[in-house]
Write a protein that holds these residues in place. Structure first.
Motif: not given
Length: 124
Positions: A89-111
Protein backbone atom coordinates in the motif's frame (compact mmCIF):
# COMPACT_ATOMS: atom_id res chain seq x y z
CA UNK A 1 12.04 29.93 -7.30
CA UNK A 2 13.07 26.62 -5.79
CA UNK A 3 13.86 23.66 -8.02
CA UNK A 4 13.39 20.18 -6.56
CA UNK A 5 14.55 16.85 -7.95
CA UNK A 6 13.60 13.56 -6.31
CA UNK A 7 15.53 10.35 -6.71
CA UNK A 8 15.83 6.94 -5.11
CA UNK A 9 12.56 5.33 -6.08
CA UNK A 10 12.34 1.83 -7.43
CA UNK A 11 10.90 -1.63 -7.02
CA UNK A 12 11.22 -3.39 -3.69
CA UNK A 13 9.64 -6.40 -2.02
CA UNK A 14 7.36 -5.99 0.96
CA UNK A 15 9.43 -5.55 4.09
CA UNK A 16 12.27 -3.90 2.23
CA UNK A 17 13.65 -0.39 2.38
CA UNK A 18 14.27 2.57 0.12
CA UNK A 19 15.79 5.98 0.70
CA UNK A 20 14.42 8.89 -1.29
CA UNK A 21 16.41 12.06 -1.82
CA UNK A 22 15.23 15.54 -2.71
CA UNK A 23 17.85 17.94 -4.01
CA UNK A 24 16.91 21.62 -3.84
CA UNK A 25 18.36 24.62 -5.61
CA UNK A 26 17.52 28.18 -6.55
CA UNK A 27 16.82 29.78 -3.17
CA UNK A 28 18.12 29.58 0.37
CA UNK A 29 17.15 26.16 1.66
CA UNK A 30 17.70 26.31 5.38
CA UNK A 31 14.72 28.55 6.19
CA UNK A 32 12.11 26.47 4.36
CA UNK A 33 9.94 23.68 5.68
CA UNK A 34 9.81 20.57 3.51
CA UNK A 35 7.34 17.78 3.02
CA UNK A 36 6.84 14.48 1.26
CA UNK A 37 3.55 13.55 -0.36
CA UNK A 38 2.49 10.53 -2.36
CA UNK A 39 -0.17 9.59 -4.86
CA UNK A 40 -1.04 5.97 -5.60
CA UNK A 41 -2.77 4.76 -8.76
CA UNK A 42 -6.33 6.04 -8.76
CA UNK A 43 -5.81 7.62 -5.35
CA UNK A 44 -5.75 11.14 -4.00
CA UNK A 45 -2.48 12.81 -3.14
CA UNK A 46 -1.79 12.37 0.55
CA UNK A 47 0.57 13.75 3.12
CA UNK A 48 3.43 11.49 4.17
CA UNK A 49 5.89 13.47 6.29
CA UNK A 50 7.25 16.95 6.89
CA UNK A 51 10.20 18.58 8.60
CA UNK A 52 10.56 22.15 9.75
CA UNK A 53 13.22 24.60 8.67
CA UNK A 54 15.86 23.46 11.14
CA UNK A 55 15.12 19.74 11.10
CA UNK A 56 14.15 19.79 14.75
CA UNK A 57 10.44 19.14 14.30
CA UNK A 58 8.94 16.34 12.22
CA UNK A 59 5.42 15.20 11.44
CA UNK A 60 4.23 11.89 9.99
CA UNK A 61 1.04 10.48 8.63
CA UNK A 62 -0.34 7.71 10.83
CA UNK A 63 0.09 5.24 7.99
CA UNK A 64 3.88 5.64 7.96
CA UNK A 65 4.68 6.54 11.54
CA UNK A 66 7.36 4.27 12.93
CA UNK A 67 8.42 3.08 9.48
CA UNK A 68 9.47 6.26 7.65
CA UNK A 69 11.94 8.91 8.73
CA UNK A 70 12.22 12.37 7.21
CA UNK A 71 15.45 14.31 7.57
CA UNK A 72 17.36 17.13 5.96
CA UNK A 73 20.92 18.22 5.47
CA UNK A 74 20.85 21.96 4.95
CA UNK A 75 24.55 22.09 4.12
CA UNK A 76 23.83 19.82 1.15
CA UNK A 77 20.47 21.41 0.27
CA UNK A 78 18.94 17.95 0.40
CA UNK A 79 16.03 16.29 2.17
CA UNK A 80 15.56 12.56 2.63
CA UNK A 81 12.83 10.06 3.27
CA UNK A 82 14.04 6.76 4.69
CA UNK A 83 11.35 4.15 4.15
CA UNK A 84 11.57 0.88 6.05
CA UNK A 85 9.22 -2.08 6.38
CA UNK A 86 7.58 -1.16 3.11
CA UNK A 87 4.10 -2.45 2.33
CA UNK A 88 2.29 -2.85 -0.99
CA UNK A 89 0.00 0.00 0.00
CA UNK A 90 3.04 2.29 0.01
CA UNK A 91 3.17 1.98 -3.78
CA UNK A 92 2.85 5.50 -5.18
CA UNK A 93 4.61 8.36 -6.84
CA UNK A 94 6.41 10.25 -4.11
CA UNK A 95 6.77 14.02 -4.34
CA UNK A 96 9.03 16.36 -2.47
CA UNK A 97 7.64 19.80 -1.71
CA UNK A 98 8.93 23.05 -0.24
CA UNK A 99 6.92 25.49 1.80
CA UNK A 100 8.27 29.03 1.90
CA UNK A 101 7.81 29.24 5.63
CA UNK A 102 9.56 27.88 8.67
CA UNK A 103 7.03 25.40 10.02
CA UNK A 104 5.31 22.29 8.75
CA UNK A 105 1.75 21.80 7.56
CA UNK A 106 -0.06 18.80 6.09
CA UNK A 107 -2.16 20.65 3.52
CA UNK A 108 -0.71 20.27 0.03
CA UNK A 109 -1.83 23.73 -1.05
CA UNK A 110 0.41 25.17 1.63
CA UNK A 111 3.49 24.05 -0.29
CA UNK A 112 4.84 26.33 -2.96
CA UNK A 113 7.25 24.20 -5.00
CA UNK A 114 7.12 20.57 -6.07
CA UNK A 115 9.46 18.06 -7.59
CA UNK A 116 8.63 15.82 -10.53
CA UNK A 117 8.07 12.75 -8.38
CA UNK A 118 9.75 9.37 -8.12
CA UNK A 119 7.98 6.03 -8.41
CA UNK A 120 8.02 3.60 -5.51
CA UNK A 121 6.58 0.15 -6.16
CA UNK A 122 6.30 -2.43 -3.40
CA UNK A 123 5.52 -5.98 -4.42
CA UNK A 124 3.99 -8.67 -2.25
Amino acid sequence: QVQLVESGGGLVQAGGSLRLSCAASGRPFSSYAMGWFRQGPGKEREFVAAVNWSGGVTDYADSVKGRFTISRDNAKNTAYLQMNSLKPEDTAIYYCAVRTAYDTIRFALGYDYWGQGTQVTVSS
